[in-house]
Design a protein around this motif. Structure first.
Motif, PDB file in Angstrom:
ATOM      1  N   ALA A  25       3.813   7.629   0.478  1.00 62.35           N
ATOM      2  CA  ALA A  25       4.010   7.961   1.634  1.00 62.35           C
ATOM      3  C   ALA A  25       2.600   8.082   2.388  1.00 62.35           C
ATOM      4  O   ALA A  25       2.284   7.887   3.522  1.00 62.35           O
ATOM      5  CB  ALA A  25       4.787   9.034   1.736  1.00 62.35           C
ATOM      6  N   ILE A  26       1.795   9.039   1.604  1.00 64.41           N
ATOM      7  CA  ILE A  26       0.346   9.407   2.127  1.00 64.41           C
ATOM      8  C   ILE A  26      -0.351   7.982   2.279  1.00 64.41           C
ATOM      9  O   ILE A  26      -1.452   7.802   3.228  1.00 64.41           O
ATOM     10  CB  ILE A  26      -0.241  10.523   1.136  1.00 64.41           C
ATOM     11  CG1 ILE A  26       0.550  11.745   1.344  1.00 64.41           C
ATOM     12  CG2 ILE A  26      -1.693  10.395   1.629  1.00 64.41           C
ATOM     13  CD1 ILE A  26      -0.001  12.787   0.417  1.00 64.41           C
ATOM     14  N   VAL A  27      -0.443   7.231   1.231  1.00 67.63           N
ATOM     15  CA  VAL A  27      -1.145   5.866   1.073  1.00 67.63           C
ATOM     16  C   VAL A  27      -0.832   5.114   2.477  1.00 67.63           C
ATOM     17  O   VAL A  27      -1.609   4.748   3.240  1.00 67.63           O
ATOM     18  CB  VAL A  27      -1.077   5.237   0.011  1.00 67.63           C
ATOM     19  CG1 VAL A  27      -1.784   3.728  -0.026  1.00 67.63           C
ATOM     20  CG2 VAL A  27      -1.812   5.882  -1.235  1.00 67.63           C
ATOM     21  N   TYR A  28       0.392   4.855   2.669  1.00 72.88           N
ATOM     22  CA  TYR A  28       1.038   3.976   3.740  1.00 72.88           C
ATOM     23  C   TYR A  28       0.382   4.681   5.024  1.00 72.88           C
ATOM     24  O   TYR A  28       0.148   3.803   5.878  1.00 72.88           O
ATOM     25  CB  TYR A  28       2.495   4.034   3.638  1.00 72.88           C
ATOM     26  CG  TYR A  28       3.006   3.265   4.924  1.00 72.88           C
ATOM     27  CD1 TYR A  28       3.227   1.931   5.037  1.00 72.88           C
ATOM     28  CD2 TYR A  28       3.679   4.088   5.752  1.00 72.88           C
ATOM     29  CE1 TYR A  28       3.763   1.526   5.905  1.00 72.88           C
ATOM     30  CE2 TYR A  28       4.240   3.395   7.045  1.00 72.88           C
ATOM     31  CZ  TYR A  28       4.089   2.265   7.194  1.00 72.88           C
ATOM     32  OH  TYR A  28       4.717   1.452   8.289  1.00 72.88           O
ATOM     33  N   ALA A  29       0.512   6.029   5.257  1.00 71.61           N
ATOM     34  CA  ALA A  29      -0.008   6.560   6.815  1.00 71.61           C
ATOM     35  C   ALA A  29      -1.359   6.312   6.644  1.00 71.61           C
ATOM     36  O   ALA A  29      -1.782   5.948   7.740  1.00 71.61           O
ATOM     37  CB  ALA A  29       0.575   7.986   6.621  1.00 71.61           C
ATOM     38  N   ALA A  30      -2.098   6.431   5.660  1.00 67.92           N
ATOM     39  CA  ALA A  30      -3.622   6.115   5.699  1.00 67.92           C
ATOM     40  C   ALA A  30      -3.714   4.711   6.105  1.00 67.92           C
ATOM     41  O   ALA A  30      -4.725   4.489   6.927  1.00 67.92           O
ATOM     42  CB  ALA A  30      -4.280   6.807   4.582  1.00 67.92           C
ATOM     43  N   VAL A  31      -2.973   3.888   5.366  1.00 64.39           N
ATOM     44  CA  VAL A  31      -3.642   2.521   5.696  1.00 64.39           C
ATOM     45  C   VAL A  31      -2.837   2.089   6.896  1.00 64.39           C
ATOM     46  O   VAL A  31      -3.876   1.383   7.774  1.00 64.39           O
ATOM     47  CB  VAL A  31      -2.930   1.717   4.598  1.00 64.39           C
ATOM     48  CG1 VAL A  31      -2.864   0.060   5.015  1.00 64.39           C
ATOM     49  CG2 VAL A  31      -3.372   1.804   3.194  1.00 64.39           C
ATOM     50  N   LYS A  32      -2.034   2.488   7.648  1.00 65.45           N
ATOM     51  CA  LYS A  32      -1.425   2.171   8.700  1.00 65.45           C
ATOM     52  C   LYS A  32      -2.564   2.724  10.013  1.00 65.45           C
ATOM     53  O   LYS A  32      -2.682   2.040  10.652  1.00 65.45           O
ATOM     54  CB  LYS A  32      -0.327   2.714   9.086  1.00 65.45           C
ATOM     55  CG  LYS A  32       0.613   2.261  10.328  1.00 65.45           C
ATOM     56  CD  LYS A  32       1.897   2.799  10.453  1.00 65.45           C
ATOM     57  CE  LYS A  32       2.583   2.253  11.865  1.00 65.45           C
ATOM     58  NZ  LYS A  32       3.819   3.180  12.156  1.00 65.45           N
ATOM     59  N   GLU A  33      -2.915   4.061   9.747  1.00 65.39           N
ATOM     60  CA  GLU A  33      -3.788   4.529  10.844  1.00 65.39           C
ATOM     61  C   GLU A  33      -5.179   3.799  10.579  1.00 65.39           C
ATOM     62  O   GLU A  33      -5.965   3.890  11.429  1.00 65.39           O
ATOM     63  CB  GLU A  33      -3.926   6.155  10.270  1.00 65.39           C
ATOM     64  CG  GLU A  33      -2.916   6.823  10.937  1.00 65.39           C
ATOM     65  CD  GLU A  33      -2.541   6.871  12.085  1.00 65.39           C
ATOM     66  OE1 GLU A  33      -3.236   6.653  13.082  1.00 65.39           O
ATOM     67  OE2 GLU A  33      -1.151   6.531  12.477  1.00 65.39           O
ATOM     68  N   SER A  34      -5.526   3.411   9.227  1.00 62.31           N
ATOM     69  CA  SER A  34      -7.016   2.715   9.435  1.00 62.31           C
ATOM     70  C   SER A  34      -7.014   1.250  10.038  1.00 62.31           C
ATOM     71  O   SER A  34      -8.147   0.856   9.930  1.00 62.31           O
ATOM     72  CB  SER A  34      -7.420   2.836   7.839  1.00 62.31           C
ATOM     73  OG  SER A  34      -6.520   1.904   7.012  1.00 62.31           O
ATOM     74  N   LEU A  35      -5.821   0.992  10.214  1.00 66.74           N
ATOM     75  CA  LEU A  35      -5.746  -0.666  10.614  1.00 66.74           C
ATOM     76  C   LEU A  35      -6.561  -0.545  12.234  1.00 66.74           C
ATOM     77  O   LEU A  35      -6.389   0.269  13.056  1.00 66.74           O
ATOM     78  CB  LEU A  35      -4.566  -1.239  10.940  1.00 66.74           C
ATOM     79  CG  LEU A  35      -3.567  -1.514   9.882  1.00 66.74           C
ATOM     80  CD1 LEU A  35      -2.212  -1.752  10.254  1.00 66.74           C
ATOM     81  CD2 LEU A  35      -4.170  -2.434   8.871  1.00 66.74           C
TER      82      LEU A  35
END
Length: 106
Positions: A25-35
């Motif tokens: 969940a943390i990785v998903y949130a970080a990747v989504k925000e980094s787009l």
């Protein structure tokens, strides 16, 4: 000899699974925000297109049926979910259905 609690065996497995899920969940949130804003817009458009395609499929697949015995009309739809055919039916006002799409029962 004392017997070991059977739940103890699973406690470690459950904790590991929870940790993996939290990390995901943390990785998903970080990747989504980094787009980039362009990538976020493209992702949003792809999601909207997928949703609109699903809506179009449902609307085209609905069958309208009039039961002349009782004077009621129904909207009927079937869809596959997880390998199972799921039927859906709803009562709809007959006057709202265009005559060219209404099937009449005899």
């Amino acid at each position: 000899m004392a017997r070991r609690c059977p739940m103890k065996k699973w406690r470690g497995i459950v904790l590991v699974l929870l940790a993996v899920a939290a990390f995901g969940a943390i990785v998903y949130a970080a990747v989504k925000e980094s787009l980039s804003p362009e990538a976020q817009a493209r992702y949003a458009q792809e999601e909207a297109d997928t949703t609109q395609g699903r809506i179009n499929h449902i609307v085209r697949s609905i069958e309208y049926i009039e039961d002349a015995r009782v004077g009621l009309c129904y909207a009927y739809f079937e869809d596959w979910r997880g390998g199972n055919l799921i039927p859906s039916i709803a009562n709809v006002p007959c006057e709202k259905i265009p005559p060219n799409v209404l099937e009449r029962m005899k």
